[in-house]
Design an enzyme around this catalytic site. Structure first.
Site, PDB file in Angstrom:
ATOM      1  N   THR A  36      13.026   5.074  10.678  1.00  0.00           N
ATOM      2  CA  THR A  36      13.906   3.990  11.094  1.00  0.00           C
ATOM      3  C   THR A  36      13.534   2.701  10.375  1.00  0.00           C
ATOM      4  O   THR A  36      12.352   2.354  10.299  1.00  0.00           O
ATOM      5  CB  THR A  36      13.800   3.790  12.622  1.00  0.00           C
ATOM      6  OG1 THR A  36      14.204   5.016  13.238  1.00  0.00           O
ATOM      7  CG2 THR A  36      14.694   2.654  13.110  1.00  0.00           C
ATOM      8  N   THR A  86       0.839  -1.198   0.000  1.00  0.00           N
ATOM      9  CA  THR A  86       0.000   0.000   0.000  1.00  0.00           C
ATOM     10  C   THR A  86       0.875   1.251   0.000  1.00  0.00           C
ATOM     11  O   THR A  86       0.664   2.172  -0.795  1.00  0.00           O
ATOM     12  CB  THR A  86      -0.938  -0.011   1.227  1.00  0.00           C
ATOM     13  OG1 THR A  86      -1.749  -1.186   1.141  1.00  0.00           O
ATOM     14  CG2 THR A  86      -1.826   1.221   1.255  1.00  0.00           C
ATOM     15  N   ASN A 124      -5.015  -9.403  -8.044  1.00  0.00           N
ATOM     16  CA  ASN A 124      -5.141 -10.136  -6.791  1.00  0.00           C
ATOM     17  C   ASN A 124      -6.446 -10.916  -6.669  1.00  0.00           C
ATOM     18  O   ASN A 124      -6.523 -11.874  -5.922  1.00  0.00           O
ATOM     19  CB  ASN A 124      -4.996  -9.184  -5.609  1.00  0.00           C
ATOM     20  CG  ASN A 124      -5.831  -7.932  -5.760  1.00  0.00           C
ATOM     21  OD1 ASN A 124      -5.728  -7.217  -6.767  1.00  0.00           O
ATOM     22  ND2 ASN A 124      -6.678  -7.651  -4.799  1.00  0.00           N
ATOM     23  N   SER A 129       5.380  -6.435  -1.735  1.00  0.00           N
ATOM     24  CA  SER A 129       5.026  -6.591  -0.323  1.00  0.00           C
ATOM     25  C   SER A 129       5.504  -7.956   0.160  1.00  0.00           C
ATOM     26  O   SER A 129       5.305  -8.964  -0.521  1.00  0.00           O
ATOM     27  CB  SER A 129       3.509  -6.480  -0.171  1.00  0.00           C
ATOM     28  OG  SER A 129       3.147  -6.762   1.161  1.00  0.00           O
ATOM     29  N   CYS A 177      -9.089  -6.074   1.484  1.00  0.00           N
ATOM     30  CA  CYS A 177      -9.251  -4.651   1.783  1.00  0.00           C
ATOM     31  C   CYS A 177     -10.646  -4.163   1.450  1.00  0.00           C
ATOM     32  O   CYS A 177     -11.090  -3.148   1.947  1.00  0.00           O
ATOM     33  CB  CYS A 177      -8.246  -3.818   1.000  1.00  0.00           C
ATOM     34  SG  CYS A 177      -6.600  -4.456   1.113  1.00  0.00           S
TER      35      CYS A 177
HETATM   36  C1  LIG Z   1      -2.023  -7.049  -0.842  1.00  0.00           C
HETATM   37  C2  LIG Z   1      -1.887  -6.172  -2.016  1.00  0.00           C
HETATM   38  C3  LIG Z   1      -1.478  -4.837  -1.872  1.00  0.00           C
HETATM   39  C4  LIG Z   1      -1.244  -4.207  -0.522  1.00  0.00           C
HETATM   40  O1  LIG Z   1      -0.082  -4.671   0.092  1.00  0.00           O
HETATM   41  P1  LIG Z   1       0.084  -4.484   1.684  1.00  0.00           P
HETATM   42  O2  LIG Z   1       1.484  -4.883   1.939  1.00  0.00           O
HETATM   43  O3  LIG Z   1      -0.918  -5.394   2.308  1.00  0.00           O
HETATM   44  O4  LIG Z   1      -0.169  -3.051   1.990  1.00  0.00           O
HETATM   45  C5  LIG Z   1      -1.331  -4.083  -3.010  1.00  0.00           C
HETATM   46  N1  LIG Z   1      -1.565  -4.599  -4.232  1.00  0.00           N
HETATM   47  C6  LIG Z   1      -1.955  -5.876  -4.409  1.00  0.00           C
HETATM   48  C7  LIG Z   1      -2.166  -6.390  -5.784  1.00  0.00           C
HETATM   49  C8  LIG Z   1      -2.135  -6.699  -3.311  1.00  0.00           C
HETATM   50  O5  LIG Z   1      -2.534  -7.955  -3.495  1.00  0.00           O
END
Ligand SMILES: *Cc1c(COP(=O)(O)O)cnc(C)c1O
Length: 385
Positions: A238, A72, A152, A200, A326
C-alpha cells in the site's frame, strides 16, 4: 542555549509547506491509492502528481518513478533486482569503496547469497573514483555498475556522465545512489545516461520513510516486494500517500530554491571553514575542493577523537556527526576516509558538518565561538599531542 543543527546529511527537518501538504492525507483524504472508489482515486491523484513533479525534476517521465520506503530500499532494489533479473547474463558487479552501506551491504549480500563477484573501485585523495580502474574492471559477465552521485560523508561529486558512458559502451546497467544529490545538484537522468537512480525524501526536507527509484524504460528488475499490483507490479505494498505527497512537495521546493540555497550554503561553509582555519592549526578539509556538495564540510582535527568532539559539541547545542548515521556507533574509522587514504588516527578525528537551508550566519558565528575552545581543550588533554 542556541541549537545549531549541522547534520543534514543524516536527516533534515520537514519544511513547513511540506508538512501542510501532507496533513490532509492522514485523516481526511485517507483513501487507499489502489481503491477504485473516489476516496481511493483522490489519494491516487495526489500520488500521481508527486510522481510528475519528481519525474520532471530529474528529466524523465512520471512512469519511470517507483516509490519506495527510502534510499536504503531503493539501493537494495536496484542492486538485488538487477542481479536477480540477470543471473543468466553474468554474476559480476562493480561498485566503489565509498558507497553508502545501502549499496555496499546489498553488494555483499549478492556476493554471499547469489555467488556474485564484486569489484570495488578505489578513489583518489579527494574521493573521486578512478575511471581507468573502472574501465579495466569491466568484464563480459558484468551486469551492473553502481557508483554514487555524491558522497554523504565528504560531499565529493563523481564524474557520473563518464561512468555512465563506460557502462553504456559495454552494455552494462548503471545505478547511481543520488540520495545526497537530489535537491542540491541538477540531475538529468537522460542527459547523464543513468539507468537506475535512488532517492530519499528525508534528505531534502521531506518526511522519513519515503523514497523512489528511477527505472529507465526497458530495464527489468526482479521485484522483491511481492503481494499486489502496486507501482505497475514493480513494488508491492500500500502506498505511503502522505509520505509521497510530502516527497513531491519537498522536491518541488528544493528544485525551485536550488541556485539560491547553493549560493548561501557555499557562503556559510566558507565562512565556517575560514573561521576555523583562523583559530586552529592542523585541521584538514576532506573531499574535493570544488567538485563537492555545497553543504558538506568534513574536517579532520588532528590529535582528537571524533566521538569526544561530537559529545562536547552536543553540550553546546551543536549537532554534527563523525560520518554516516548508519555507521556511527561503530568505533571503526570511516571506510570513506580510509579509502581516500586518510591515516586511521586522523580519520578517527574527523567530523562531518552538513548544513541545511535553515542555517544562518549567526549559526556559523556561534559555532566559530564554541568549537575552537573545545578543540584546544581536548588537544591539551590528548595523549596523542
Ligand atoms: C541517507 C542515505 C541513504 C539511505 O536513505 P534512507 O532513506 O535513510 O534509507 C542512502 N544513500 C545515501 C548516500 C544516503 O545519504
Amino acid at each position: 542555549m542556541r541549537q545549531v543543527y549541522l547534520d543534514h546529511n543524516a536527516t533534515t527537518p520537514v519544511r513547513k509547506e511540506v508538512l501542510e501538504a501532507m496533513m490532509p492525507y492522514f485523516a481526511e483524504e485517507y483513501g487507499n491509492a489502489s481503491s477504485v472508489h473516489s476516496m481511493g482515486q483522490s489519494a491516487m491523484k495526489a500520488v500521481e502528481s508527486a510522481r510528475e513533479v519528481i519525474g520532471e525534476a530529474i528529466g524523465t517521465e512520471a512512469v519511470d518513478i517507483v516509490f519506495t520506503s527510502g534510499g536504503t530500499e531503493s539501493g537494495n532494489f536496484a542492486i538485488k533486482g538487477i542481479a536477480m533479473a540477470n543471473l543468466d547474463k553474468g554474476r559480476h558487479i562493480i561498485t566503489s569503496e565509498i558507497e553508502h552501506l545501502a549499496v555496499l551491504d546489498s553488494c555483499r549480500f549478492i556476493e554471499e547469497e547469489l555467488g556474485f563477484e564484486v569489484t570495488r573501485i578505489p578513489v583518489d585523495k579527494y574521493g573521486v573514483i578512478d575511471l581507468d580502474r573502472l574501465k579495466d574492471s569491466v568484464r563480459k559477465d558484468t551486469v551492473l555498475i553502481s557508483i554514487m552521485f555524491a558522497n554523504n560523508e565528504v560531499g565529493t561529486i563523481q564524474p557520473v556522465k563518464e561512468i555512465a558512458n563506460i557502462a553504456k559502451k559495454n552494455g552494462i546497467y548503471f545505478h547511481t545512489d543520488a540520495v545526497q544529490a537530489l535537491g542540491k545538484e541538477l540531475i538529468d537522468v537522460e542527459e547523464l545516461g543513468i539507468d537506475l537512480c535512488s532517492f530519499s525524501a528525508h534528505k531534502l526536507n521531506g518526511p522519513k520513510g519515503a523514497g523512489a527509484l528511477f527505472i529507465k524504460k526497458g530495464v527489468k528488475l526482479t521485484p522483491f516486494h511481492n503481494g499486489g499490483h502496486h507501482e505497475r507490479k514493480r513494488r508491492a505494498g500500500t502506498l505511503n500517500v502522505p509520505g509521497i505527497v510530502g516527497f513531491g512537495r519537498a522536491v518541488e521546493a528544493a528544485q525551485k530554491e536550488m541556485p539560491e540555497v547553493n549560493k548561501r550554503m557555499k557562503k556559510l561553509t566558507e565562512r565556517f571553514l575560514d573561521g576555523l582555519n583562523k583559530e586552529l592549526d592542523e585541521i584538514y578539509l576532506n573531499g574535493h575542493p570544488e567538485k563537492r556538495l555545497s553543504n558538506t564540510i568534513n574536517i579532520s582535527f588532528k590529535y582528537i577523537e571524533g566521538e569526544s568532539l561530537i559529545l562536547n559539541f552536543d553540550l553546546k547545542g551543536i549537532s554534527a556527526s563523525t560520518g554516516s548515521a548508519c555507521t556511527s556507533g561503530s568505533l571503526d574509522p570511516s571506510h570513506v576516509l580510509i579509502a581516500m587514504g586518510v591515516e586511521p588516527a586522523l580519520a578517527q578525528g574527523s567530523i562531518r558538518f552538513s548544513f541545511g537551508y535553515e542555517n544562518t550566519e549567526e549559526d556559523v558565528d556561534y559555532c566559530l565561538a564554541e568549537i575552537p575552545p573545545i578543540v584546544k581543550r581536548l588537544r591539551e588533554m590528548s595523549p596523542l599531542c
